[in-house]
Design an enzyme around this catalytic site. Structure first.
Site, PDB file in Angstrom:
ATOM      1  N   ASP A  79       7.355  -2.930 -25.472  1.00  0.00           N
ATOM      2  CA  ASP A  79       6.759  -3.907 -26.383  1.00  0.00           C
ATOM      3  C   ASP A  79       5.564  -4.602 -25.767  1.00  0.00           C
ATOM      4  O   ASP A  79       5.396  -4.630 -24.540  1.00  0.00           O
ATOM      5  CB  ASP A  79       7.799  -4.940 -26.818  1.00  0.00           C
ATOM      6  N   GLU A 146      10.990  -6.957 -24.015  1.00  0.00           N
ATOM      7  CA  GLU A 146      10.881  -7.728 -22.774  1.00  0.00           C
ATOM      8  C   GLU A 146      10.219  -9.080 -23.016  1.00  0.00           C
ATOM      9  O   GLU A 146      10.593 -10.088 -22.415  1.00  0.00           O
ATOM     10  CB  GLU A 146      10.074  -6.930 -21.742  1.00  0.00           C
ATOM     11  N   GLU A 147       9.252  -9.094 -23.923  1.00  0.00           N
ATOM     12  CA  GLU A 147       8.414 -10.274 -24.073  1.00  0.00           C
ATOM     13  C   GLU A 147       9.082 -11.430 -24.823  1.00  0.00           C
ATOM     14  O   GLU A 147       8.661 -12.566 -24.687  1.00  0.00           O
ATOM     15  CB  GLU A 147       7.110  -9.897 -24.796  1.00  0.00           C
ATOM     16  N   ASP A 170       5.231  -3.558 -13.500  1.00  0.00           N
ATOM     17  CA  ASP A 170       4.895  -4.667 -14.393  1.00  0.00           C
ATOM     18  C   ASP A 170       4.313  -5.856 -13.654  1.00  0.00           C
ATOM     19  O   ASP A 170       4.499  -7.010 -14.048  1.00  0.00           O
ATOM     20  CB  ASP A 170       6.146  -5.085 -15.180  1.00  0.00           C
ATOM     21  N   HIS A 458      -1.264 -11.764 -22.557  1.00  0.00           N
ATOM     22  CA  HIS A 458      -0.712 -12.573 -23.647  1.00  0.00           C
ATOM     23  C   HIS A 458      -1.782 -13.336 -24.418  1.00  0.00           C
ATOM     24  O   HIS A 458      -1.471 -14.224 -25.193  1.00  0.00           O
ATOM     25  CB  HIS A 458       0.356 -13.553 -23.149  1.00  0.00           C
TER      26      HIS A 458
END
Length: 486
Positions: A79, A146-147, A170, A458
């Site tokens: 994701d 994950e987010e 990551d 983000h």
């Protein structure tokens, strides 16, 4: 533009990234990317499995001569954070990310890029597809969500993986080797409020905070960036305290893991105080811009007349709301006494929504120390309960405790030094990585995290370094060749 990206070196990596970015993959909306990854594994003829929560596992046998090496798990999350600028016309549910090259950077047109964690996913895909890269037995683990809660990692059952070493791809600095991370918990405050009719002979104004950088609420929390929700609240505090302004609505921020960049609020002012209100607010705006002129040079705060709303908050609820948000902690709460320069505990007031007689406040509290995380979470809970909110603590996930004696750390540390003639930065980070969660069901697995340089994750300013991706790719290939024997 996709072809321009596909021509970058290493082409194996960028081609897979372009393939992936053509697939919509918002957190909690991963159905298409799960199906995409399943088809990818099956087309290669490898054992491919989707677990009960949607994680995809693809297993590839070792290349000839590497069969005696330890089995490794290569892991990234499918994701991505969906954020866009207000003036960008883009539908994340139907469109692929539109990428372009800007010097040494790959960017997206007005949206997040998805390099977090798409470059990690693309790396693993390229290795699975390759017929020439040397590697031991691989279990490729592609987690979901994950987010927004790490539910993929949390739902991964023990016994599905046999790997002894986990390579988490990551991390967002190519000179960093991650050995620890923060845990987190979502703090959510809600309550209803009664409304009243706006005062007669009044004017409504739309107050807008925009132009902030935003960014990752963990990795960027130490930069002193502006939080749109907190800045808006300063304006509302002045307006309500000095001019008895009535709040019609507030809509600020979005995702918990993104520092809020924008906020809008409607306030109603008596016509007799209109001019004084505008003059006083302009003075406060100048003060705020002066405070943030270095970290937030593009900050804009605008006040424009708008239609008077049919209803506004009742005075008591309004007073409690503004004072509670003022009192609620945002930003760094405590620096780590054990690791120099590491943020230990922080909070991001990510979402403030006031409309239709309902208040919603969403925070993400992070810490590498469980007791400190809950201390701050309880402080926030107490603040919001004092204003009459119902407060829930959900999505709690653990941190990843650093292991400086890790065997795979020594391997990566030595390789990095030989390749770059300098030591890597071995560190824990303030972001949430899945390693801590995965370690609960796989406690014997030796874990490490690394990745290429990514900036502005983000946020629509997200960008991935082309030269760093080349450096990182060579590092990955060297690691695979030097996995220890069983």
């Amino acid at each position: 533009m996709s072809q321009e990206i596909r021509n970058l070196e290493p082409q194996a990596l960028w081609n897979k990234f372009a393939d992936l970015n053509a697939v919509p993959r918002a957190s909690k909306k991963e159905e298409r990317v799960i199906a995409f990854m399943k088809q990818f594994g099956e087309d290669l003829g490898f054992e491919t499995h989707i677990d009960k929560v949607g994680n995809v596992i693809i297993k590839k046998p070792a290349t000839p001569g590497m069969e005696n090496r330890k089995l490794i798990v290569m892991q990234s999350h499918l994701d991505m954070v969906h954020q866009k600028n207000n003036d960008t016309n883009f539908d994340f549910d139907t469109q692929g990310i539109e990428m372009y090259i800007d010097g040494d950077w790959v960017r997206a047109k007005g949206t997040t890029l998805g390099a977090d964690n798409g470059l990690g996913v693309a790396t693993i895909m390229a290795i699975l597809e390759s017929k020439v890269i040397k590697h031991p037995d691989i279990e490729a683990l592609f987690t979901i969500d994950e987010e927004t809660g790490m539910t993929g990692a949390m739902g991964l059952e023990g016994g599905l993986l046999n790997g002894e070493i986990l390579l988490n791809l990551d991390t967002e600095e190519d000179d960093e080797i991650g050995i620890g991370c923060a845990g987190g918990v979502d703090v959510t405050a809600t309550r209803n409020y009664t409304t009243e009719t706006p005062k007669e002979n009044s004017t409504a104004f739309l107050v807008t905070v925009k132009g902030l950088q935003g960014g990752h609420s963990g990795m960027d929390i130490h930069k002193g960036l502006g939080n749109a929700n907190k800045l808006m609240n300063r304006l509302l505090f002045k307006a309500t305290e000095k001019f008895s302004a009535q709040i019609g609505s507030i809509d600020g921020g979005s995702l918990r893991n993104a520092i809020p960049r924008e906020s809008n609020a409607v306030v109603v002012i008596s016509n007799t105080q209109k001019e004084a209100f505008l003059a006083e607010l302009q003075l406060l705006i100048q003060d705020i811009k002066t405070e943030f002129k270095i970290p937030e040079p593009t900050l804009k705060i605008e006040i424009n007349e708008t239609a008077v709303p049919e209803s506004v908050m009742n005075a008591d609820a309004q007073k409690l709301l503004v004072k509670s948000i003022y009192a609620a902690h945002n930003g760094i709460f405590r620096m780590s006494p054990a690791i120099e320069g590491l943020v230990e505990t922080s909070n991001n007031i990510a979402r403030v929504l006031v409309q239709d007689s309902k208040i919603h406040i969403g925070c993400l509290t992070r810490s590498s120390v469980e007791s400190s995380k809950m201390d701050l979470a309880n402080s926030l809970r107490s603040t919001f309960e004092l204003m009459g909110c119902d407060v829930t603590l959900t999505g709690d996930y653990p941190g990843w405790e650093p292991n400086p004696d890790s065997a795979i750390l020594k391997v990566l540390d030595n390789i990095y030094y030989k390749m770059n003639n300098q030591k890597a930065n071995v560190a824990a980070c303030h972001a949430g990585l899945e390693c801590g969660i995965l370690g609960q069901n796989y406690p014997g697995m030796d874990m490490i995290s690394f990745g290429p340089t990514i900036r502005g994750a983000h946020s629509p300013d997200e960008r991935a370094s082309i030269s760093s991706a080349q450096k990182y790719w060579k590092f990955v290939l060297e690691i695979l060749e030097n996995i220890p024997e069983k």
